[in-house]
Design a protein around this motif. Structure first.
Motif, PDB file in Angstrom:
ATOM      1  N   HIS A  69    -156.154  12.801 -51.893  1.00 23.64           N
ATOM      2  CA  HIS A  69    -155.668  12.694 -53.259  1.00 23.64           C
ATOM      3  C   HIS A  69    -154.336  11.965 -53.242  1.00 23.64           C
ATOM      4  O   HIS A  69    -153.590  11.990 -52.257  1.00 23.64           O
ATOM      5  CB  HIS A  69    -155.534  14.071 -53.918  1.00 23.64           C
ATOM      6  N   GLY A  70    -154.044  11.301 -54.353  1.00 20.52           N
ATOM      7  CA  GLY A  70    -152.828  10.522 -54.453  1.00 20.52           C
ATOM      8  C   GLY A  70    -151.615  11.377 -54.775  1.00 20.52           C
ATOM      9  O   GLY A  70    -151.731  12.486 -55.310  1.00 20.52           O
ATOM     10  N   ASP A  71    -150.423  10.865 -54.440  1.00 18.95           N
ATOM     11  CA  ASP A  71    -149.189  11.606 -54.671  1.00 18.95           C
ATOM     12  C   ASP A  71    -148.942  11.882 -56.143  1.00 18.95           C
ATOM     13  O   ASP A  71    -148.282  12.858 -56.499  1.00 18.95           O
ATOM     14  CB  ASP A  71    -147.998  10.839 -54.084  1.00 18.95           C
ATOM     15  N   SER A  72    -149.460  11.022 -57.009  1.00 16.59           N
ATOM     16  CA  SER A  72    -149.226  11.187 -58.440  1.00 16.59           C
ATOM     17  C   SER A  72    -150.258  12.099 -59.098  1.00 16.59           C
ATOM     18  O   SER A  72    -150.133  12.434 -60.276  1.00 16.59           O
ATOM     19  CB  SER A  72    -149.244   9.820 -59.136  1.00 16.59           C
ATOM     20  N   GLU A  73    -151.271  12.506 -58.332  1.00 15.62           N
ATOM     21  CA  GLU A  73    -152.319  13.357 -58.876  1.00 15.62           C
ATOM     22  C   GLU A  73    -151.952  14.823 -58.737  1.00 15.62           C
ATOM     23  O   GLU A  73    -151.188  15.192 -57.839  1.00 15.62           O
ATOM     24  CB  GLU A  73    -153.638  13.086 -58.148  1.00 15.62           C
ATOM     25  N   PRO A  74    -152.481  15.680 -59.616  1.00 20.68           N
ATOM     26  CA  PRO A  74    -152.245  17.118 -59.455  1.00 20.68           C
ATOM     27  C   PRO A  74    -152.775  17.592 -58.107  1.00 20.68           C
ATOM     28  O   PRO A  74    -153.751  17.049 -57.580  1.00 20.68           O
ATOM     29  CB  PRO A  74    -153.049  17.736 -60.616  1.00 20.68           C
ATOM     30  N   LEU A  75    -152.136  18.594 -57.550  1.00 22.99           N
ATOM     31  CA  LEU A  75    -152.633  19.168 -56.310  1.00 22.99           C
ATOM     32  C   LEU A  75    -154.032  19.736 -56.542  1.00 22.99           C
ATOM     33  O   LEU A  75    -154.325  20.297 -57.608  1.00 22.99           O
ATOM     34  CB  LEU A  75    -151.702  20.272 -55.824  1.00 22.99           C
ATOM     35  N   PRO A  76    -154.921  19.620 -55.553  1.00 27.53           N
ATOM     36  CA  PRO A  76    -156.291  20.117 -55.732  1.00 27.53           C
ATOM     37  C   PRO A  76    -156.338  21.639 -55.742  1.00 27.53           C
ATOM     38  O   PRO A  76    -155.465  22.305 -55.176  1.00 27.53           O
ATOM     39  CB  PRO A  76    -157.029  19.565 -54.512  1.00 27.53           C
ATOM     40  N   PRO A  77    -157.353  22.210 -56.376  1.00 29.27           N
ATOM     41  CA  PRO A  77    -157.560  23.657 -56.290  1.00 29.27           C
ATOM     42  C   PRO A  77    -158.091  24.029 -54.912  1.00 29.27           C
ATOM     43  O   PRO A  77    -158.434  23.159 -54.106  1.00 29.27           O
ATOM     44  CB  PRO A  77    -158.598  23.918 -57.385  1.00 29.27           C
ATOM     45  N   LEU A  78    -158.183  25.324 -54.644  1.00 26.16           N
ATOM     46  CA  LEU A  78    -158.622  25.821 -53.339  1.00 26.16           C
ATOM     47  C   LEU A  78    -159.753  26.819 -53.496  1.00 26.16           C
ATOM     48  O   LEU A  78    -159.674  27.735 -54.322  1.00 26.16           O
ATOM     49  CB  LEU A  78    -157.458  26.510 -52.611  1.00 26.16           C
TER      50      LEU A  78
END
Length: 302
Positions: A69-78
């Motif tokens: 994922h890109g730095d500007s994207e929200p962190l992914p869920p887990l």
């Protein structure tokens, strides 16, 4: 805590009903081998994987897989997975099969180890799993996933442990952080442990009525329980089906919002979990939809 329901099935009937392999001819080894094969393939193909310790005991370890994922994207869920094995078998090493399905969908995946019986009691295991979830929430941002969007999942005994991670106000442990976990996927679980007393399963667990009640989510006030998917296979014993149906009904009766109850056609106790995050399956699609329903509220700190 309210007392979980008692049952009057004979010990012989309970022995059969709580032996999930009785529906498939008794040999579940090929399914365990499939777990291991798929998990090894997941590990070999992973581009972003790390093994971490969530505590000081030998079993306090986890495998974490992150999607690109890109730095500007929200962190992914887990998706946090807790393996089954009647609290006595298996490990995270054979529990990584859902990692590729998750990371390809932009979801981080973790599988944990916990101390097995007879070295640990079921009560101890619950505390360890809650410890792992608390640790993951605390370190989520630095590890690269959204700590506010953790869904806990489990199969069989793992579903029981996952359900225990969802309890609020459990007197034996401090509450997990608010909103943790955000949701749950509980597959072929046991939510009332009393029927296991007097069966061979209990030889390593050493449960009595009091200790069984203490770790039976079916007997607790489920206020604050997160949205959940309750699933099981079509090819399961009557008792395993009843346990899932009864828990889903209890959530519904207590006005706990949960996603859905799903009986997976042509799936048994051992292979139903392979669909956990698999696209174009009822369970996998429901799991993905549950993730999609979680609002993105976490902002990465500067």
């Amino acid at each position: 805590m309210t007392q979980a329901s008692k049952h009057t099935l004979s010990a012989e009937v309970r022995e059969r009903e709580y032996s999930p392999s009785s529906c498939i001819g008794g040999n579940y080894a090929p399914y365990i081998e499939e777990y291991a094969t798929l998990s090894k393939a997941a590990l070999n193909s992973a581009s972003r994987h790390v093994e971490l310790a969530y505590g000081s005991a030998a079993a306090h370890t986890l495998d974490l897989f992150l999607p690109e994922h890109g730095d500007s994207e929200p962190l992914p869920p887990l998706l946090l997975f807790i393996h089954g094995g009647y609290w006595q078998e298996l490990s995270k090493a054979s529990s990584l099969f859902a990692a590729p399905d998750c990371t390809q969908a932009g979801i981080a995946f973790a599988a944990i180890d916990y101390t097995l019986a007879p070295q640990a009691s079921v009560h101890d295991m619950v505390l360890e799993c809650r410890k792992a979830l608390r640790w993951l929430h605390q370190h989520g941002e630095e590890l690269g996933f959204d700590p506010q969007r953790i869904i806990v999942a489990g199969s069989s005994a793992g579903a029981h442990l996952a359900a225990m991670c969802c309890l609020r106000g459990w007197k034996d442990d401090a509450d997990l952080p608010a909103g943790t976990p955000a949701a749950a996927v509980l597959v072929s679980g046991i939510y009332d442990l009393q029927p296991l007393i007097g069966t061979s399963i209990n030889e390593a667990l050493s449960l009595d009525e009091s200790s069984a009640l203490t770790v039976s989510p079916q007997g607790f006030d489920l206020t604050g329980f997160p949205p959940s998917i309750i699933s099981w296979g079509e090819i399961e014993t009557s008792e395993f089906k009843r346990q899932s149906q009864a828990f889903a009904e209890l959530l519904d009766a207590m006005s706990v919002q949960y996603g859905t109850s799903i009986e997976m056609p042509a799936r048994n106790h051992f292979n139903v979990i392979l669909d956990l995050a698999r696209p174009n399956t009822s369970l996998g699609d429901a799991t993905r939809a549950l993730f999609a329903s979680l609002p993105v509220t976490f902002t990465r700190s500067k």
